[in-house]
Write a protein that holds these residues in place. Structure first.
Motif, PDB file in Angstrom:
ATOM      1  N   ARG A  55       0.822  -1.217   0.000  1.00 24.48           N
ATOM      2  CA  ARG A  55       0.000   0.000   0.000  1.00 24.48           C
ATOM      3  C   ARG A  55       0.855   1.267   0.000  1.00 24.48           C
ATOM      4  N   VAL A  56       1.933   1.264   0.791  1.00 26.36           N
ATOM      5  CA  VAL A  56       2.709   2.496   0.954  1.00 26.36           C
ATOM      6  C   VAL A  56       3.765   2.689  -0.134  1.00 26.36           C
ATOM      7  N   LEU A  57       4.008   1.635  -0.935  1.00 29.04           N
ATOM      8  CA  LEU A  57       5.009   1.737  -1.996  1.00 29.04           C
ATOM      9  C   LEU A  57       4.463   2.457  -3.226  1.00 29.04           C
ATOM     10  N   LYS A  58       5.298   3.292  -3.824  1.00 32.42           N
ATOM     11  CA  LYS A  58       4.946   3.900  -5.090  1.00 32.42           C
ATOM     12  C   LYS A  58       4.914   2.833  -6.182  1.00 32.42           C
ATOM     13  N   LYS A  59       4.290   3.150  -7.289  1.00 36.06           N
ATOM     14  CA  LYS A  59       4.268   2.234  -8.415  1.00 36.06           C
ATOM     15  C   LYS A  59       5.699   1.884  -8.807  1.00 36.06           C
ATOM     16  N   ASP A  60       5.955   0.605  -9.022  1.00 36.36           N
ATOM     17  CA  ASP A  60       7.295   0.096  -9.344  1.00 36.36           C
ATOM     18  C   ASP A  60       8.274   0.261  -8.186  1.00 36.36           C
ATOM     19  N   GLY A  61       7.750   0.413  -6.965  1.00 34.64           N
ATOM     20  CA  GLY A  61       8.611   0.483  -5.790  1.00 34.64           C
ATOM     21  C   GLY A  61       9.209  -0.881  -5.462  1.00 34.64           C
ATOM     22  N   THR A  62      10.118  -0.891  -4.507  1.00 32.80           N
ATOM     23  CA  THR A  62      10.856  -2.114  -4.162  1.00 32.80           C
ATOM     24  C   THR A  62      10.667  -2.471  -2.695  1.00 32.80           C
ATOM     25  N   LEU A  63      10.412  -3.749  -2.444  1.00 31.11           N
ATOM     26  CA  LEU A  63      10.363  -4.284  -1.089  1.00 31.11           C
ATOM     27  C   LEU A  63      11.576  -5.191  -0.897  1.00 31.11           C
ATOM     28  N   VAL A  64      12.379  -4.910   0.132  1.00 30.72           N
ATOM     29  CA  VAL A  64      13.552  -5.725   0.451  1.00 30.72           C
ATOM     30  C   VAL A  64      13.278  -6.455   1.769  1.00 30.72           C
ATOM     31  N   ILE A  65      13.319  -7.793   1.714  1.00 28.03           N
ATOM     32  CA  ILE A  65      13.098  -8.608   2.912  1.00 28.03           C
ATOM     33  C   ILE A  65      14.353  -9.416   3.199  1.00 28.03           C
ATOM     34  N   VAL A  66      14.864  -9.302   4.406  1.00 27.77           N
ATOM     35  CA  VAL A  66      15.949 -10.162   4.873  1.00 27.77           C
ATOM     36  C   VAL A  66      15.466 -10.787   6.175  1.00 27.77           C
ATOM     37  N   LEU A 107      10.168 -20.443   5.246  1.00 36.91           N
ATOM     38  CA  LEU A 107      10.613 -21.108   4.028  1.00 36.91           C
ATOM     39  C   LEU A 107      10.468 -20.116   2.876  1.00 36.91           C
ATOM     40  N   PRO A 108      11.385 -20.155   1.899  1.00 38.62           N
ATOM     41  CA  PRO A 108      11.298 -19.219   0.767  1.00 38.62           C
ATOM     42  C   PRO A 108       9.947 -19.267   0.055  1.00 38.62           C
ATOM     43  N   ASP A 109       9.393 -20.458  -0.131  1.00 44.01           N
ATOM     44  CA  ASP A 109       8.095 -20.581  -0.815  1.00 44.01           C
ATOM     45  C   ASP A 109       6.984 -19.924  -0.013  1.00 44.01           C
ATOM     46  N   GLU A 110       7.117 -19.964   1.296  1.00 45.49           N
ATOM     47  CA  GLU A 110       6.118 -19.374   2.185  1.00 45.49           C
ATOM     48  C   GLU A 110       6.036 -17.865   1.941  1.00 45.49           C
ATOM     49  N   ILE A 111       7.185 -17.197   1.968  1.00 45.43           N
ATOM     50  CA  ILE A 111       7.212 -15.758   1.732  1.00 45.43           C
ATOM     51  C   ILE A 111       6.834 -15.444   0.294  1.00 45.43           C
ATOM     52  N   ALA A 112       7.315 -16.271  -0.650  1.00 42.97           N
ATOM     53  CA  ALA A 112       6.994 -16.047  -2.070  1.00 42.97           C
ATOM     54  C   ALA A 112       5.491 -16.091  -2.300  1.00 42.97           C
ATOM     55  N   ASN A 113       4.804 -17.038  -1.682  1.00 43.67           N
ATOM     56  CA  ASN A 113       3.350 -17.138  -1.846  1.00 43.67           C
ATOM     57  C   ASN A 113       2.638 -15.937  -1.253  1.00 43.67           C
ATOM     58  N   TRP A 114       3.100 -15.452  -0.102  1.00 43.78           N
ATOM     59  CA  TRP A 114       2.507 -14.255   0.494  1.00 43.78           C
ATOM     60  C   TRP A 114       2.690 -13.066  -0.441  1.00 43.78           C
ATOM     61  N   LEU A 115       3.893 -12.931  -0.990  1.00 39.88           N
ATOM     62  CA  LEU A 115       4.194 -11.796  -1.863  1.00 39.88           C
ATOM     63  C   LEU A 115       3.334 -11.830  -3.126  1.00 39.88           C
ATOM     64  N   GLU A 144      11.703 -10.249  -8.004  1.00 40.45           N
ATOM     65  CA  GLU A 144      12.811 -10.037  -8.931  1.00 40.45           C
ATOM     66  C   GLU A 144      14.033 -10.854  -8.554  1.00 40.45           C
ATOM     67  N   HIS A 145      14.217 -11.085  -7.265  1.00 35.34           N
ATOM     68  CA  HIS A 145      15.431 -11.790  -6.817  1.00 35.34           C
ATOM     69  C   HIS A 145      15.177 -12.408  -5.445  1.00 35.34           C
ATOM     70  N   SER A 146      15.662 -13.619  -5.249  1.00 35.62           N
ATOM     71  CA  SER A 146      15.624 -14.233  -3.913  1.00 35.62           C
ATOM     72  C   SER A 146      16.864 -15.110  -3.766  1.00 35.62           C
ATOM     73  N   GLN A 147      17.332 -15.251  -2.548  1.00 39.51           N
ATOM     74  CA  GLN A 147      18.551 -16.010  -2.305  1.00 39.51           C
ATOM     75  C   GLN A 147      18.546 -16.553  -0.899  1.00 39.51           C
ATOM     76  N   VAL A 148      19.000 -17.789  -0.738  1.00 34.53           N
ATOM     77  CA  VAL A 148      19.176 -18.389   0.574  1.00 34.53           C
ATOM     78  C   VAL A 148      20.671 -18.456   0.859  1.00 34.53           C
ATOM     79  N   LEU A 149      21.085 -17.854   1.967  1.00 36.83           N
ATOM     80  CA  LEU A 149      22.502 -17.833   2.314  1.00 36.83           C
ATOM     81  C   LEU A 149      22.797 -18.862   3.380  1.00 36.83           C
ATOM     82  N   GLY A 150      23.979 -19.417   3.357  1.00 35.47           N
ATOM     83  CA  GLY A 150      24.372 -20.399   4.367  1.00 35.47           C
ATOM     84  C   GLY A 150      23.846 -21.771   4.035  1.00 35.47           C
ATOM     85  N   ASN A 151      23.788 -22.612   5.058  1.00 26.58           N
ATOM     86  CA  ASN A 151      23.345 -23.996   4.910  1.00 26.58           C
ATOM     87  C   ASN A 151      22.106 -24.254   5.743  1.00 26.58           C
ATOM     88  N   PRO A 152      20.913 -23.937   5.209  1.00 19.94           N
ATOM     89  CA  PRO A 152      19.682 -24.152   5.986  1.00 19.94           C
ATOM     90  C   PRO A 152      19.440 -25.632   6.196  1.00 19.94           C
TER      91      PRO A 152
END
Length: 208
Positions: free
Chosen positions: A151-162, A184-192, A200-208
């Motif tokens: 809601r608060v993002l402008k059109k074509d705005g960016t959300l960064v989740i870590v 889980l990445p799919d969990e957040i992806a489905n919400w988004l 546009e981009h997602s990455q898992v760092l380390g050894n989950p």
């Protein structure tokens, strides 16, 4: 009526569940309200690394950013070097006061707002970028928070989740007032996707 007959304790179970959730939210709020040292937050689990990852994904043309759940403001000093204006929102007055001290020289770049992360005190399409760095696992309903981010993002705005990958370290519930065992990445992806974001981009760092 059939469901009520089959599950006679349904209402009382729901009431009990609500009480547990409310108690956890109360405990989380108390945890953050009683922090006295900003370094108590996240440093034991690589807070600086998480903040650097978040900062690296802030678009270069971003003018106004929202630091969602700013906490002690540890992201702010570097963020205000990259953007003209930052809105810092947190539900704890203690945390906001601490954050103001962190950016003592850059207060004119920051707008501190006290408010619920599921009902942001931010206007529609007010910001170019929303940053949720290590905050979603502290929120009872992360999807509501993502809906507000949209809601608060402008059109074509960016959300960064870590945030944390799903884990089983129960001690973090007590030490860091976590409500979720990460995601889980799919969990957040489905919400988004449900909230109409495109990923546009997602990455898992380390050894989950």
């Amino acid at each position: 009526h059939r469901h009520e007959q089959e599950l006679p304790h349904y209402s009382s179970d729901l009431q009990g569940l609500e009480q547990v959730v409310e108690q956890r939210l109360h405990n989380t709020r108390n945890f953050f309200d009683n922090i006295t040292d900003p370094n108590e937050l996240h440093e034991t689990i690589g807070g600086q690394q998480f903040r650097e990852i978040a900062l690296n994904h802030v678009p270069s043309d971003c003018e106004k950013a929202l630091d969602l759940g700013t906490g002690a403001g540890l992201l702010l000093p570097d963020l205000i070097k990259r953007v003209s204006k930052v809105i810092a929102v947190d539900s704890s007055k203690t945390m906001l006061n601490m954050a103001k001290n962190v950016v003592d020289d850059g207060l004119n770049h920051c707008d501190f707002r006290l408010g619920d992360l599921s009902h942001l005190p931010v206007a529609d399409r007010e910001v170019d970028c929303v940053i949720a760095c290590m905050v979603l696992h502290h929120i009872s309903t992360p999807q509501n928070c993502l809906r507000e981010a949209y809601r608060v993002l402008k059109k074509d705005g960016t959300l960064v989740i870590v945030d944390l990958f799903r884990h089983q370290d129960d001690s973090l519930r007590e030490k860091m007032a976590d409500l979720w065992f990460g995601f889980l990445p799919d969990e957040i992806a489905n919400w988004l996707k449900y909230e109409k974001f495109s990923i546009e981009h997602s990455q898992v760092l380390g050894n989950p």
